[in-house]
Design an enzyme around this catalytic site. Structure first.
Site, PDB file in Angstrom:
ATOM      1  N   CYS A 287      37.843  44.622  39.551  1.00 22.85           N
ATOM      2  CA  CYS A 287      37.564  43.330  40.305  1.00 22.85           C
ATOM      3  C   CYS A 287      38.296  42.354  39.731  1.00 22.85           C
ATOM      4  O   CYS A 287      38.838  42.228  38.705  1.00 22.85           O
ATOM      5  CB  CYS A 287      36.182  43.196  39.970  1.00 22.85           C
TER       6      CYS A 287
ATOM      7  N   GLU B 275      37.087  39.536  38.497  1.00 23.64           N
ATOM      8  CA  GLU B 275      36.577  39.101  37.162  1.00 23.64           C
ATOM      9  C   GLU B 275      36.994  39.741  35.813  1.00 23.64           C
ATOM     10  O   GLU B 275      37.404  39.165  35.026  1.00 23.64           O
ATOM     11  CB  GLU B 275      35.044  39.046  37.337  1.00 23.64           C
TER      12      GLU B 275
ATOM     13  N   CYS C 256      31.184  43.991  36.144  1.00 29.64           N
ATOM     14  CA  CYS C 256      31.719  42.541  35.519  1.00 29.64           C
ATOM     15  C   CYS C 256      30.770  42.002  34.610  1.00 29.64           C
ATOM     16  O   CYS C 256      31.326  41.448  33.721  1.00 29.64           O
ATOM     17  CB  CYS C 256      32.346  41.663  36.802  1.00 29.64           C
TER      18      CYS C 256
ATOM     19  N   CYS D  37      29.997  41.743  40.255  1.00 32.27           N
ATOM     20  CA  CYS D  37      29.179  42.860  40.298  1.00 32.27           C
ATOM     21  C   CYS D  37      28.911  43.243  38.939  1.00 32.27           C
ATOM     22  O   CYS D  37      28.961  42.832  38.076  1.00 32.27           O
ATOM     23  CB  CYS D  37      30.326  43.887  40.700  1.00 32.27           C
TER      24      CYS D  37
ATOM     25  N   ASN E  63      41.289  40.908  42.756  1.00 35.57           N
ATOM     26  CA  ASN E  63      41.359  42.280  42.634  1.00 35.57           C
ATOM     27  C   ASN E  63      42.419  43.041  42.862  1.00 35.57           C
ATOM     28  O   ASN E  63      43.150  42.625  43.791  1.00 35.57           O
ATOM     29  CB  ASN E  63      39.936  42.653  43.758  1.00 35.57           C
TER      30      ASN E  63
ATOM     31  N   GLU F 160      43.144  47.030  44.128  1.00 35.33           N
ATOM     32  CA  GLU F 160      42.719  48.140  44.467  1.00 35.33           C
ATOM     33  C   GLU F 160      43.696  49.427  44.440  1.00 35.33           C
ATOM     34  O   GLU F 160      44.747  48.962  44.169  1.00 35.33           O
ATOM     35  CB  GLU F 160      42.295  47.704  46.065  1.00 35.33           C
TER      36      GLU F 160
HETATM   37  N1  THU Z   1      35.357  42.855  43.984  1.00 36.87           N
HETATM   38  C1  THU Z   1      35.675  42.001  43.062  1.00 36.87           C
HETATM   39  O1  THU Z   1      36.647  41.712  42.789  1.00 36.87           O
HETATM   40  N2  THU Z   1      34.654  41.265  42.551  1.00 36.87           N
HETATM   41  C2  THU Z   1      33.387  41.532  42.629  1.00 36.87           C
HETATM   42  O2  THU Z   1      32.620  40.945  41.972  1.00 36.87           O
HETATM   43  C3  THU Z   1      32.927  42.371  43.721  1.00 36.87           C
HETATM   44  C4  THU Z   1      33.879  43.074  44.380  1.00 36.87           C
HETATM   45  C5  THU Z   1      36.320  43.371  44.788  1.00 36.87           C
HETATM   46  C6  THU Z   1      36.446  45.011  44.774  1.00 36.87           C
HETATM   47  C7  THU Z   1      37.140  45.334  45.827  1.00 36.87           C
HETATM   48  O3  THU Z   1      38.480  45.461  45.956  1.00 36.87           O
HETATM   49  C8  THU Z   1      36.531  44.525  47.018  1.00 36.87           C
HETATM   50  O4  THU Z   1      36.101  43.390  46.267  1.00 36.87           O
HETATM   51  C9  THU Z   1      35.602  45.039  47.887  1.00 36.87           C
HETATM   52  O5  THU Z   1      34.475  45.577  46.851  1.00 36.87           O
END
Ligand code: THU
Length: 139
Positions: free
Chosen positions: A64, A66, A100, A97, A53, A55
């Site tokens: 994310c 994925e 994704c 999520c 991920n 941000e």
């Molecule tokens: N996140 C992911 O990378 N994958 C997911 O399936 C759920 C959430 C990340 C996004 C964000 O940087 C952190 O997790 C908190 O939501």
């Protein structure tokens, strides 16, 4: 092109995917959530792509792990995703999520059950159909 399908994915592939997902999580850029997610995909070309991920101060721009891994695989020349492994530093496995899941649906018609592992003993496995029934598609 080396085509990957369920018959050709070995235990060694799964081990490599799990290692890659864990390595990717260490690269997470997560200064806002401190939640390090790692993903690895095995593409139709037989290559493994990692994603973490990433941000942003404008929170909605966060990508994310994925989707990062999937887009990287596509950018590297894949057209299908055969397998995805997700790692989260949690006691129980997490799942991809909703966004994704929809992106997986684009490239993952032949996707094997997604494997989600964590810092606890459990590995969860989910078919994409169970995570995203009645998905949207233009076809
Ligand atoms: N996140 C992911 O990378 N994958 C997911 O399936 C759920 C959430 C990340 C996004 C964000 O940087 C952190 O997790 C908190 O939501």
């Amino acid at each position: 092109m080396h085509s990957m399908d369920g018959a050709t994915i070995t235990g060694e592939h799964w081990r490599q995917l799990a290692d890659a997902a864990r390595v990717a999580s260490a690269h997470a850029y997560c200064r806002y959530s401190a939640f390090r997610v790692g993903a690895a995909v095995l593409s139709s070309t037989g290559a493994i792509a990692r994603g973490c991920n990433v941000e942003n101060a404008s929170f909605g721009l966060t990508i994310c792990a994925e989707r990062n891994a999937i887009f990287r695989a596509i950018a590297d020349g894949a057209d299908r995703i055969a397998a995805l492994v997700l790692y989260t530093p949690t006691p129980a496995p997490a799942t991809p999520c909703g966004a994704c899941r929809q992106v997986l649906a684009e490239f993952g018609n032949d996707l094997l059950p997604i494997r989600c592992f964590c810092d606890g003993p459990d590995v969860a496995m989910f078919t994409l159909g169970s995570l995203l029934p009645h998905r949207f598609a233009l076809e």
